[in-house]
Enzyme design. Structure first.
Site, PDB file in Angstrom:
ATOM      1  N   GLU A  35     129.946  48.286  12.875  1.00  0.00           N
ATOM      2  CA  GLU A  35     129.240  49.310  13.651  1.00  0.00           C
ATOM      3  C   GLU A  35     127.763  49.371  13.263  1.00  0.00           C
ATOM      4  OE1 GLU A  35     132.797  52.557  14.493  1.00  0.00           O
ATOM      5  OE2 GLU A  35     131.867  52.462  12.525  1.00  0.00           O
TER       6      GLU A  35
ATOM      7  N   LYS B 220     130.015  34.211   1.460  1.00  0.00           N
ATOM      8  CA  LYS B 220     129.252  35.466   1.460  1.00  0.00           C
ATOM      9  C   LYS B 220     130.127  36.545   0.826  1.00  0.00           C
ATOM     10  CE  LYS B 220     126.499  38.621   4.269  1.00  0.00           C
ATOM     11  NZ  LYS B 220     127.113  39.818   3.663  1.00  0.00           N
TER      12      LYS B 220
ATOM     13  N   CYS C 126     163.493  67.794  -2.249  1.00  0.00           N
ATOM     14  CA  CYS C 126     164.397  68.697  -2.970  1.00  0.00           C
ATOM     15  C   CYS C 126     164.121  70.175  -2.718  1.00  0.00           C
ATOM     16  CB  CYS C 126     164.340  68.405  -4.477  1.00  0.00           C
ATOM     17  SG  CYS C 126     162.748  68.802  -5.245  1.00  0.00           S
TER      18      CYS C 126
ATOM     19  N   CYS D 206     164.699  65.393  -8.699  1.00  0.00           N
ATOM     20  CA  CYS D 206     164.214  65.247  -7.321  1.00  0.00           C
ATOM     21  C   CYS D 206     164.620  63.871  -6.805  1.00  0.00           C
ATOM     22  CB  CYS D 206     162.696  65.392  -7.280  1.00  0.00           C
ATOM     23  SG  CYS D 206     161.983  65.019  -5.663  1.00  0.00           S
TER      24      CYS D 206
END
Length: 687
Positions: free
Chosen positions: A35, A115, A413, A435
């Site tokens: 851009e 590059k 959980c 968990c």
């Protein structure tokens, strides 16, 4: 020229300068490289149509960082440090080559270089010693980053002697500072783990790391450098650029191994096509191929504009970005309880692979990027780098988009979520033991390549073992039996027997019991403890029991550990169920101490050795292993506690630090004697 044209030029010029400021000074661009290139090309096209707009202070006539105040001391380059013009297609490359041909005929051969997507750095050597390092700045004046540059392993403090190439009195050499992809990923992972914002890409991270106020921060980041050009020189006038590169290499400066000399434009195009297909086989990011006239006399004849040489051009590959629909933002619970939002998107092909998910790190990052569920977003993926959402395409919004709301309870959980301490960007599920999300991730982590590297124990297998309640947590893995595996459909044949994959899993688990201690430490999911810290702890203490018995201060004193990791290790072993996992593994036969090879004499017990520069007879890892196996400590920095410094070719700033502190210095022969015989009575500088 109409007022409308002038207004259009002013708006474009202002946009370009704003984005240059964000890129060169803040290291925080808000648009993609593609851009920005498009904005600059629109400005150039307008000035081509109306030449009176092409003033000396136009962004098209200045090197990128010109005119911005910075926090570093300004320093003038000995010779202007220019930028490069770009070619985005074959037609533009051919037009450039045509201009070369019109000026110098068919005599020009070309150097083709990768590059590198990094940040430019200029080094000045006087009498073979590094006296200054500076950023590009406006091309005439850059920022003095000498102290930070000295921490880069590739940057020698002194040039090496060469029989074939006389050392110049003054050498100004230009190059690129960058991150290897793996090092960039590791840095971002550590930043996220600390609750900090990750870098957007390797280029930004290199620029930010080079411009740290504290050189110690730069030193901890594994920056690399490759030299790719000359500035001012005294006592060195190479006829060609590729001859100059040979001399730079002989003096110990890093040069690319991928540079190719070709005879004509057809050879240039072949190199561009080749690297377009193989760019991800290099360990760092590249965004094109730089083409240079090789003959230095022809370079002088062709000259340069105010911002770029006429004898070189950068052919830039198309950006590795794509647009897709952000269908949802979901959250994942990691093995240490951190709850991470991730983007769930319409699958799109980018950088050679199909992408449907990408991490968003934390709620603060979602807000910072400004993405909404339902947005069209720009994603980026280069090689093996994890896909990243860059931001939304705001112009495509239709009003149906909605904000993401971070959950307040764990999706796995139901436990209320909260930051571990006030000010943390991350929120965590405190139900660490049971968990389900954390359990699955921890079991999967045990098998990962950086941990115990157990084949057949992938994510699916771990989830199957947990859901069938064959294991309660990772502590049960090494006690698995054939009968228990038969309780899962995944490892049972239709005939009711154990499958081949099941037998392989049991064999691989048994093999993993003999893994080195550092892998066991990584597998335990202690926060902040990755392979580097785990190796350091294993080398220093030798066993789990010794690590458990060590104080936080003793742990922190280990090179490569420090107070944060030391505290995490100490705290981890105070938790009852953590110690239960260790004892389950120990009872199942997992090795909790490294075996010492008694056949190798312990000549370096209590000795700390730092190696700097390259040793012909040892790789860096081989030198460290030789020190450690003999009972010594292979340190990464020089201090008053350092016993010896081993100086190879092109030693870095560690050599000077050793001289300053009076630390004995050995060459390679002295190092070999030290390994065989232990500390000599007297050690002097290498001859």
């Amino acid at each position: 020229m109409t007022p409308e044209v002038l207004r259009q030029w002013q708006e474009l010029a202002e946009q370009v300068r704003e984005h240059q400021f964000r890129y060169y000074v803040r290291d925080a661009p808000v648009i993609t490289d593609a851009e920005f290139d498009e904005l600059l090309r629109r400005l150039e096209a307008l000035e081509e149509q109306y030449p009176e707009l092409r003033t000396p202070d136009s962004p098209t006539q200045l090197v990128g960082g010109a005119g911005f105040a910075t926090e570093f001391e300004p320093v003038e380059h000995l010779e202007r440090m220019l930028s490069l013009d770009n070619a985005f297609n074959t037609e533009e490359l051919t037009a450039w080559a045509g201009r070369i041909h019109a000026d110098v005929g068919d005599s020009a051969a070309y150097l083709c270089e990768l590059k590198i997507d990094g940040v430019a750095l200029s080094l000045v050597y006087e009498g073979g010693r590094l006296t200054r390092a500076s950023t590009r700045g406006d091309g005439r004046t850059g920022e003095d980053v000498t102290l930070n540059a000295r921490t880069i392993e590739d940057v020698p403090e002194r040039l090496s002697h060469s029989e074939d190439h006389r050392m110049p009195e003054v050498l100004e050499v230009r190059g690129e500072v960058f991150f290897r992809v793996a090092d960039f990923q590791a840095l971002n992972a550590s930043l996220v783990e600390e609750g900090k914002a990750p870098f957007a890409n390797p280029r930004n991270s290199a620029a930010g790391s080079l411009r740290q106020k504290d050189p110690a921060v730069t030193a901890r980041r594994r920056l690399r450098m490759i030299c790719h050009g000359l500035g001012h020189t005294e006592g060195f006038r190479p006829a060609t650029l590729h001859q100059a590169y040979l001399a730079l290499q002989a003096w110990g400066l890093p040069v690319s191994q991928h540079t190719t000399l070709v005879a004509d434009l057809a050879g240039v195009q072949e190199r561009i096509d080749y690297w377009g297909e193989h760019r991800h086989e290099v360990d760092h990011e590249i965004d094109g191929v730089v083409v240079k006239v090789d003959d230095v006399a022809l370079q002088r004849r062709l000259g340069s504009t105010s911002r770029a040489p006429r004898w070189a051009i950068a052919y830039k590959y198309p950006p590795e970005e794509a647009q897709t629909k952000l269908l949802d933002i979901r959250v994942n619970v990691g093995r240490t309880g951190r709850v991470t939002p991730f983007a769930f998107m319409t699958p799109v092909k980018v950088a050679g692979s199909t992408v449907a998910q990408a991490t968003l790190h934390n709620a603060s990052e979602v807000k910072r990027k400004g993405v909404l569920i339902g947005d069209t977003v720009v994603i980026r993926k280069a090689g093996d780098v994890i896909p990243e959402v860059l931001g939304p395409v705001v112009d495509l919004r239709d009003g149906s988009e909605r904000e993401f709301v971070m959950p307040t309870t764990c999706p796995e959980c139901g436990t209320p979520l909260a930051p571990e301490k006030e000010g943390d960007a991350d929120i965590r599920c405190p139900n660490t033991r049971s968990c389900p999300g954390q359990l699955r991730e921890r079991v999967f982590h045990v098998s990962s390549r950086n941990a115990l590297d157990i084949e057949m124990l992938g994510y699916e297998a771990g989830a199957a073992l947990l859901s069938a309640r064959v294991i309660g947590d990772e502590g049960d893995l090494f006690g698995l039996t054939e009968e228990e595996l038969l309780r899962t459909d995944l490892f049972r044949t239709k005939a009711g027997d154990l499958s081949a994959n099941g037998r392989r899993l049991l064999a691989n688990l048994d093999k993993a019991k003999a893994a080195p201690l550092w892998r066991v430490l990584v597998a335990l999911s202690i926060r902040h403890v990755g392979p580097t810290a785990a190796r350091a702890l294993a080398t220093e203490f030798g066993s789990i029991d010794a690590i458990v018995s060590a104080t936080t201060e003793q742990l922190a004193a280990v090179e490569g550990v420090g107070p944060t990791i030391a505290s995490a290790v100490s705290e981890w072993f105070t938790v009852d169920w953590h110690r239960e996992i260790v004892e389950k593994w120990r009872a199942a036969g997992v090795r909790m101490a490294d075996e010492r090879d008694d056949s190798v004499p312990r000549t370096l017990a209590g000795v700390t050795v730092v190696v700097t520069g390259s040793l012909p007879g040892f790789s860096r890892d081989e030198a460290k292993e030789a020190i450690v196996t003999r009972g010594g400590k292979a340190a990464g920095s020089v201090s008053k506690k350092t016993s010896y410094v081993v100086a190879g070719d092109a030693p870095g700033s560690k050599y000077d630090k050793a001289v300053e502190l009076g630390v004995p210095i050995l060459d390679e022969d002295g190092f070999r004697k030290l390994l065989e015989q232990g500390p000599p009575a007297e050690v002097g500088e290498p001859t």
